[in-house]
Design an enzyme around this catalytic site. Structure first.
Site, PDB file in Angstrom:
ATOM      1  N   GLY A  18       0.772  -1.241   0.000  1.00  0.00           N
ATOM      2  CA  GLY A  18       0.000   0.000   0.000  1.00  0.00           C
ATOM      3  C   GLY A  18       0.805   1.295   0.000  1.00  0.00           C
ATOM      4  N   ASN A  20       1.577   3.176  -2.559  1.00  0.00           N
ATOM      5  CA  ASN A  20       0.914   4.172  -3.420  1.00  0.00           C
ATOM      6  C   ASN A  20      -0.320   4.748  -2.740  1.00  0.00           C
ATOM      7  OD1 ASN A  20       2.146   4.567  -6.218  1.00  0.00           O
ATOM      8  ND2 ASN A  20       2.337   2.365  -5.884  1.00  0.00           N
ATOM      9  N   HIS A 114       1.135   1.356 -13.176  1.00  0.00           N
ATOM     10  CA  HIS A 114       1.906   0.181 -13.605  1.00  0.00           C
ATOM     11  C   HIS A 114       3.386   0.562 -13.677  1.00  0.00           C
ATOM     12  CE1 HIS A 114       2.481  -3.712 -15.443  1.00  0.00           C
ATOM     13  NE2 HIS A 114       3.314  -3.125 -16.295  1.00  0.00           N
TER      14      HIS A 114
END
Ligand code: GRF
Length: 207
Positions: A18, A20, A114
């Site tokens: 987590g 991000n 990504h």
């Protein structure tokens, strides 16, 4: 142009550590993005992201994907998101395929990050794929989610040089730092109504 409300409501979907999610939550707390995170959602109660949310006083919701069929799980997730009138769904290390029904319920309102310059190195272990291929530049991409894997319209990208002595781990670490900045920037653009999408192209209003 993306909808501009006073404050948009975000749900973050995460399956793992987590980082991000934390970067975005912290950018919102610092007042850099006009948005609220309504809740953090995870398919696994073991996700580290849950602790991070609790520490920040952000609500968490867990639906254990292992105990449900794909259809039941997707239905539950859509219910949770629509109940809370979520404007934007953020995938942040979310290790589940997003089903058609969810994409149709939130068209151009689901984003993903990504760790490569798409369309290169889709799928898992993108940083390792980049090292093995021998590219000189990799990076990260924030895109809207459609039905193809890592395929939806690209919002922003950032390039990172690949060094001769890089390993998948050292490259991942440098890309991750950039991911945190890039994802927060993309969310801010959306929240502030600065994105316009035409087919595959996303235009950023610079005003
Ligand atoms: C990130 O590298 C992201 O690009 C990829 O999964 C990883 C999640 O990391 N989709 P974190 O859970 O946000 O730390």
């Amino acid at each position: 142009m993306t909808r501009k409300k006073e404050t948009i409501k975000i749900a973050v979907l995460a399956s793992g550590r987590g980082s991000n999610f934390i970067a975005i939550a912290d950018a919102i707390s610092r007042g850099e993005i006009n948005a609220d995170i309504a809740f953090l959602f995870s398919n696994s109660k073991e996700a580290k992201a849950i602790e991070a949310a609790e520490k920040r006083g952000i609500k968490t919701k867990v639906v254990d994907s292992r105990s449900l069929s794909k259809e039941e799980y997707d239905k539950k997730l859509i219910e949770v998101l629509t109940e809370e009138e979520i404007d934007l769904v953020l995938l942040a290390g979310y290790m589940k395929i997003v089903g058609k029904a969810l994409i149709e319920t939130f068209p151009l309102r689901i984003m993903n990050i990504h760790p490569s310059l798409l369309p290169s190195f889709k799928g898992l272990h993108a940083q390792r794929q980049a090292i093995e291929y021998g590219v000189k530049v990799s990076g990260c991409t924030v895109h809207f989610v459609d039905e193809g894997m890592d395929r939806g319209p690209i919002i922003i990208q950032s390039a990172i040089p690949v060094l001769d002595d890089d390993t998948a781990e050292s490259l991942s670490n440098r890309i991750l730092i950039e991911e945190h900045r890039l994802y927060a920037k993309a969310v801010k653009l959306f929240a502030h109504g600065k994105l316009r999408v035409e087919g595959r192209k996303v235009f950023i209003d610079s005003k």
